[in-house]
Design a protein around this motif. Sequence first.
Motif, PDB file in Angstrom:
ATOM      1  N   GLN A 111       3.543   6.186  -3.848  1.00 38.49           N
ATOM      2  CA  GLN A 111       2.426   6.184  -4.788  1.00 38.49           C
ATOM      3  C   GLN A 111       1.224   5.472  -4.182  1.00 38.49           C
ATOM      4  O   GLN A 111       0.084   5.942  -4.256  1.00 38.49           O
ATOM      5  CB  GLN A 111       2.846   5.515  -6.090  1.00 38.49           C
ATOM      6  CG  GLN A 111       3.911   6.284  -6.865  1.00 38.49           C
ATOM      7  CD  GLN A 111       4.466   5.482  -8.023  1.00 38.49           C
ATOM      8  OE1 GLN A 111       4.035   4.361  -8.270  1.00 38.49           O
ATOM      9  NE2 GLN A 111       5.433   6.048  -8.729  1.00 38.49           N
ATOM     10  N   GLN A 112       1.482   4.312  -3.577  1.00 40.66           N
ATOM     11  CA  GLN A 112       0.407   3.538  -2.962  1.00 40.66           C
ATOM     12  C   GLN A 112      -0.245   4.329  -1.828  1.00 40.66           C
ATOM     13  O   GLN A 112      -1.476   4.370  -1.697  1.00 40.66           O
ATOM     14  CB  GLN A 112       0.962   2.212  -2.438  1.00 40.66           C
ATOM     15  CG  GLN A 112      -0.049   1.349  -1.693  1.00 40.66           C
ATOM     16  CD  GLN A 112      -0.997   0.625  -2.618  1.00 40.66           C
ATOM     17  OE1 GLN A 112      -0.894   0.783  -3.824  1.00 40.66           O
ATOM     18  NE2 GLN A 112      -1.905  -0.152  -2.060  1.00 40.66           N
ATOM     19  N   ALA A 113       0.578   4.985  -1.018  1.00 45.10           N
ATOM     20  CA  ALA A 113       0.048   5.747   0.116  1.00 45.10           C
ATOM     21  C   ALA A 113      -0.816   6.902  -0.353  1.00 45.10           C
ATOM     22  O   ALA A 113      -1.839   7.221   0.266  1.00 45.10           O
ATOM     23  CB  ALA A 113       1.206   6.272   0.972  1.00 45.10           C
ATOM     24  N   LEU A 159      -7.464  12.597  -8.527  1.00 45.11           N
ATOM     25  CA  LEU A 159      -6.043  12.423  -8.819  1.00 45.11           C
ATOM     26  C   LEU A 159      -5.727  12.610 -10.298  1.00 45.11           C
ATOM     27  O   LEU A 159      -4.562  12.740 -10.673  1.00 45.11           O
ATOM     28  CB  LEU A 159      -5.578  11.032  -8.374  1.00 45.11           C
ATOM     29  CG  LEU A 159      -5.608  10.747  -6.873  1.00 45.11           C
ATOM     30  CD1 LEU A 159      -5.197   9.306  -6.605  1.00 45.11           C
ATOM     31  CD2 LEU A 159      -4.701  11.708  -6.133  1.00 45.11           C
ATOM     32  N   GLY A 160      -6.765  12.580 -11.148  1.00 40.74           N
ATOM     33  CA  GLY A 160      -6.537  12.711 -12.584  1.00 40.74           C
ATOM     34  C   GLY A 160      -5.973  11.444 -13.184  1.00 40.74           C
ATOM     35  O   GLY A 160      -5.202  11.496 -14.143  1.00 40.74           O
ATOM     36  N   VAL A 161      -6.357  10.275 -12.627  1.00 36.81           N
ATOM     37  CA  VAL A 161      -5.867   8.994 -13.131  1.00 36.81           C
ATOM     38  C   VAL A 161      -7.056   8.131 -13.513  1.00 36.81           C
ATOM     39  O   VAL A 161      -8.219   8.486 -13.283  1.00 36.81           O
ATOM     40  CB  VAL A 161      -4.992   8.267 -12.090  1.00 36.81           C
ATOM     41  CG1 VAL A 161      -3.799   9.116 -11.709  1.00 36.81           C
ATOM     42  CG2 VAL A 161      -5.814   7.922 -10.842  1.00 36.81           C
ATOM     43  N   SER A 162      -6.775   6.984 -14.110  1.00 38.25           N
ATOM     44  CA  SER A 162      -7.848   6.072 -14.479  1.00 38.25           C
ATOM     45  C   SER A 162      -8.330   5.284 -13.269  1.00 38.25           C
ATOM     46  O   SER A 162      -7.588   5.061 -12.295  1.00 38.25           O
ATOM     47  CB  SER A 162      -7.367   5.108 -15.557  1.00 38.25           C
ATOM     48  OG  SER A 162      -6.390   4.232 -15.026  1.00 38.25           O
ATOM     49  N   ARG A 163      -9.597   4.838 -13.337  1.00 33.43           N
ATOM     50  CA  ARG A 163     -10.116   3.988 -12.258  1.00 33.43           C
ATOM     51  C   ARG A 163      -9.354   2.665 -12.197  1.00 33.43           C
ATOM     52  O   ARG A 163      -9.191   2.085 -11.126  1.00 33.43           O
ATOM     53  CB  ARG A 163     -11.613   3.739 -12.473  1.00 33.43           C
ATOM     54  CG  ARG A 163     -12.473   4.929 -12.092  1.00 33.43           C
ATOM     55  CD  ARG A 163     -13.938   4.648 -12.295  1.00 33.43           C
ATOM     56  NE  ARG A 163     -14.268   4.519 -13.709  1.00 33.43           N
ATOM     57  CZ  ARG A 163     -15.477   4.231 -14.172  1.00 33.43           C
ATOM     58  NH1 ARG A 163     -16.469   4.025 -13.333  1.00 33.43           N
ATOM     59  NH2 ARG A 163     -15.698   4.142 -15.480  1.00 33.43           N
ATOM     60  N   TYR A 212      -7.903   0.632  -8.959  1.00 31.09           N
ATOM     61  CA  TYR A 212      -8.222  -0.767  -8.671  1.00 31.09           C
ATOM     62  C   TYR A 212      -6.948  -1.617  -8.580  1.00 31.09           C
ATOM     63  O   TYR A 212      -6.845  -2.504  -7.731  1.00 31.09           O
ATOM     64  CB  TYR A 212      -9.136  -1.327  -9.754  1.00 31.09           C
ATOM     65  CG  TYR A 212     -10.584  -0.926  -9.596  1.00 31.09           C
ATOM     66  CD1 TYR A 212     -11.303  -1.249  -8.448  1.00 31.09           C
ATOM     67  CD2 TYR A 212     -11.229  -0.225 -10.602  1.00 31.09           C
ATOM     68  CE1 TYR A 212     -12.633  -0.881  -8.301  1.00 31.09           C
ATOM     69  CE2 TYR A 212     -12.563   0.152 -10.471  1.00 31.09           C
ATOM     70  CZ  TYR A 212     -13.262  -0.179  -9.318  1.00 31.09           C
ATOM     71  OH  TYR A 212     -14.573   0.185  -9.187  1.00 31.09           O
ATOM     72  N   ARG A 213      -5.970  -1.338  -9.440  1.00 38.74           N
ATOM     73  CA  ARG A 213      -4.716  -2.116  -9.390  1.00 38.74           C
ATOM     74  C   ARG A 213      -4.016  -1.906  -8.064  1.00 38.74           C
ATOM     75  O   ARG A 213      -3.458  -2.844  -7.498  1.00 38.74           O
ATOM     76  CB  ARG A 213      -3.796  -1.706 -10.546  1.00 38.74           C
ATOM     77  CG  ARG A 213      -4.231  -2.243 -11.900  1.00 38.74           C
ATOM     78  CD  ARG A 213      -3.115  -2.150 -12.927  1.00 38.74           C
ATOM     79  NE  ARG A 213      -2.666  -0.792 -13.172  1.00 38.74           N
ATOM     80  CZ  ARG A 213      -3.239   0.033 -14.057  1.00 38.74           C
ATOM     81  NH1 ARG A 213      -4.304  -0.372 -14.738  1.00 38.74           N
ATOM     82  NH2 ARG A 213      -2.773   1.249 -14.242  1.00 38.74           N
TER      83      ARG A 213
END
Length: 425
Positions: free
Chosen positions: A386-388, A408-412, A416-417
């Motif tokens: 996931q991180q990669a 990616l269709g994810v939140s900012r 940031y996390r």
Amino acid sequence: MRTAPRTLSTEGLPAQPFFQTPEQRAALARQRFFDEDVRPSGLVSEAVIQSWGRSRSLGHTRHKCPSLDPVSRASLNATLARNRELLDAAQLELNQLEASLTGTQCRVLLTDATGVIVHVTHGAREPGQGTLDVASRVGVNLAEGHIGTTAPGIVVRTGLASTVLGCEHYYDMFQDMRCAAAPIRDVQGRLVGVLDLSTESRGFGFDAASVVGVFATSIENRLLQAQSDRHLVLHFQAAPALLGTPMEGLAGVSTDGEVVWLNATGHSLLGRSPTQPPGGVGELLGLEMRQLLSLCGAHSARLVQLPSGLGIWMKAELRVPDGVDVPHGVGWSAAPAPVAPATSVPHERDAPAQRHEADEAAEANGTAPAPAAIPPEGAPSLAEAQQALIVRSLQANGGNVARTARQLGVSRGLVYRHLRKPAAD
């Protein structure tokens, strides 16, 4: 204190007429149970007989009218909020089921785990369904403790699919109704909802138990996947054509290689009892975690052999917490190796053309389709994958967090996390 109904014995009794229809047998069972205090074994299902007994012990009086008032507005709002995940997972199937039943007089109901209705068909009310109109309102509780024996009430009590027809209902006022219900469970195996079809003053005209069972399974499968944003989700079946249908097996695998949940079909294919812990992927599937990760993003399912010897077709899906799929091959470009003696099957949407092309190529070249690739030793874990994915997307977007999140269709916040995480050694 009322004694338990005695078991029916034919010794010394006059000959009884032959009861040909289920309605006739249910009427006789009702007479035996309520009027003669005799247990009518064999005339109606054991589930109905036991529910009659529970309903009577709860103090229900069949001649009276039970309360069909919805729960308070505050309680209903809390119930709807508590079941938002279930409602979201069920929305597509509810719309499809209601469309399929447009030509019937059936009502589609969805309850929570306690029996409170959280969804009901938004169609026009049919004539002759006055009792159903009152009983099938959002907020009405259909549990046995409130309205006695009904199909959704039995499912809430037992967790098992049920059908209750006509006078099998406990209360006299429901004797023109028919209902069929099936359970919906979450990733922890808990009952979270009941899907029900009900009608009044006429029969279903089709196998309602089968229909409601298929749609309940589809809702459950969707809910299981929605609750698995930190799991590797496996899709598998012995017949590849069944992948992507309510008949597919599903499993959720944690980052440490433990199978944390299986759906009903998964339990059957893998020979695991619902009460038995699934175990690790090595024990259950005979595969390593890196072999399963290699299936992510593949367009074709792969044939793998279970420890039992059964060959199953499998696909895998890995998502970060916001639900985006992780593409296949995050840093895994080493030479491929087979998962097991295996071949591939095309995706169901273009299966005929691709299968034909593969067969022609195999005949011309004398080769088999390429097996699935396995990442090399030391392949990343789920969390590292996931991180990669996010790091590579950030690099491709020049470090632009907003563009990466949109891609990616994810939140900012998720991006940031991941940026705040320490780099791997």
